[in-house]
Write a protein that holds these residues in place. Structure first.
Motif, short mmCIF file in Angstrom:
data_model
loop_
_atom_site.label_atom_id
_atom_site.label_comp_id
_atom_site.label_asym_id
_atom_site.label_seq_id
_atom_site.Cartn_x
_atom_site.Cartn_y
_atom_site.Cartn_z
N LYS A 165 0.87 -1.17 0.00
CA LYS A 165 0.00 0.00 0.00
C LYS A 165 0.91 1.22 0.00
O LYS A 165 1.39 1.66 1.03
CB LYS A 165 -0.90 -0.02 1.24
N LYS A 222 -4.22 6.18 -3.02
CA LYS A 222 -4.72 5.98 -4.38
C LYS A 222 -4.23 4.66 -4.98
O LYS A 222 -4.95 4.03 -5.74
CB LYS A 222 -4.28 7.14 -5.28
N ASN A 277 -3.51 1.12 -4.06
CA ASN A 277 -3.66 0.06 -3.06
C ASN A 277 -3.82 -1.25 -3.82
O ASN A 277 -4.89 -1.55 -4.34
CB ASN A 277 -4.86 0.35 -2.17
N SER A 303 -6.53 -3.89 -2.56
CA SER A 303 -7.93 -3.60 -2.91
C SER A 303 -8.17 -3.77 -4.41
O SER A 303 -9.27 -4.16 -4.82
CB SER A 303 -8.31 -2.20 -2.46
N SER A 304 -7.16 -3.50 -5.23
CA SER A 304 -7.32 -3.71 -6.68
C SER A 304 -7.48 -5.19 -6.98
O SER A 304 -8.32 -5.58 -7.81
CB SER A 304 -6.10 -3.17 -7.43
N SER A 310 -10.96 -6.28 -5.90
CA SER A 310 -12.04 -5.84 -6.79
C SER A 310 -12.11 -6.69 -8.05
O SER A 310 -13.16 -6.74 -8.70
CB SER A 310 -11.85 -4.37 -7.16
N GLY A 367 -17.44 -5.72 -7.07
CA GLY A 367 -16.27 -4.95 -7.49
C GLY A 367 -16.12 -3.68 -6.68
O GLY A 367 -15.02 -3.30 -6.29
N LYS A 368 -17.25 -3.01 -6.39
CA LYS A 368 -17.20 -1.80 -5.55
C LYS A 368 -16.80 -2.15 -4.11
O LYS A 368 -16.04 -1.43 -3.48
CB LYS A 368 -18.56 -1.09 -5.55
N GLY A 417 -15.03 -4.73 -3.23
CA GLY A 417 -13.63 -5.15 -3.27
C GLY A 417 -12.68 -3.98 -3.26
O GLY A 417 -11.57 -4.09 -2.71
N LYS A 418 -13.07 -2.86 -3.86
CA LYS A 418 -12.19 -1.68 -3.85
C LYS A 418 -12.07 -1.07 -2.46
O LYS A 418 -11.07 -0.45 -2.14
CB LYS A 418 -12.70 -0.63 -4.83
N THR A 419 -13.10 -1.24 -1.64
CA THR A 419 -13.04 -0.66 -0.29
C THR A 419 -12.29 -1.56 0.69
O THR A 419 -11.90 -1.10 1.76
CB THR A 419 -14.45 -0.41 0.26
N ASP A 470 -9.20 -3.38 2.17
CA ASP A 470 -7.74 -3.35 2.15
C ASP A 470 -7.23 -4.26 3.26
O ASP A 470 -7.99 -5.03 3.84
CB ASP A 470 -7.21 -1.91 2.28
#
Length: 148
Positions: A61, A65, A67, A70-71, A74, A102-103, A105-107, A109
């Motif tokens: 990390k 922006k 991360n 999280s990518s 997602s 997907g949303k 998964g982005k949150t 970490d």
């Protein structure tokens, strides 16, 4: 090479006292071995390995922006959801699940993943074991012996 102990035992009472003390010493050594074995094996459990290696710095990390964990989540989470839970569903349902997961998964970490793992691990915590009394086998002098 085995260490040979020499004891100065003069009568039957001293013999029984020595047998009891050796049993007690044996119990203490056995308990110490079991405790040492448990602590050694505890460091190789899944939870301890995740605590050791699943830190935010190990998931690269760099900043808020970029991360990588999280990518990856997602991308992987929609695949897992569509291939397991929503296997027989239609195209529209799979598309909606893919967008939503997907949303989500982005949150996620490293901090969120380790918190989720710790909460699930606490549900399946250690269970209380009943202690069994240790039965002794006396290999000493039989009661019908001439020295008794």
């Amino acid at each position: 090479m085995k260490k040979i102990r020499k004891y100065n035992i003069n009568n039957l009472d001293e013999l029984h006292a020595m047998v009891c003390s050796l049993k007690l010493e044996s119990d203490l050594q056995a308990e110490a071995l079991v405790n040492d074995g448990k602590t050694y094996l505890k460091q190789f459990t899944v939870g301890n390995l995740i605590k050791k290696y699943a830190t935010p710095s190990s998931f690269l990390k760099v900043d808020d922006k970029l991360n990588i964990s999280s990518s990856i989540m997602s991308l992987v989470l929609p695949l897992i959801m569509n291939n397991t839970v929503f296997r027989g569903s239609g195209f529209i349902t799979k598309a909606l699940v893919g967008l939503a997961s997907g949303k989500v998964g982005k949150t996620l970490d490293a901090e969120h993943l380790s918190a989720i793992f710790n909460s699930v691990k606490s549900w399946f915590g250690p269970k209380k074991k009943k202690d069994k009394p240790v039965g002794y086998v006396d290999y000493g002098i039989p009661p019908d012996s001439e020295t008794y």
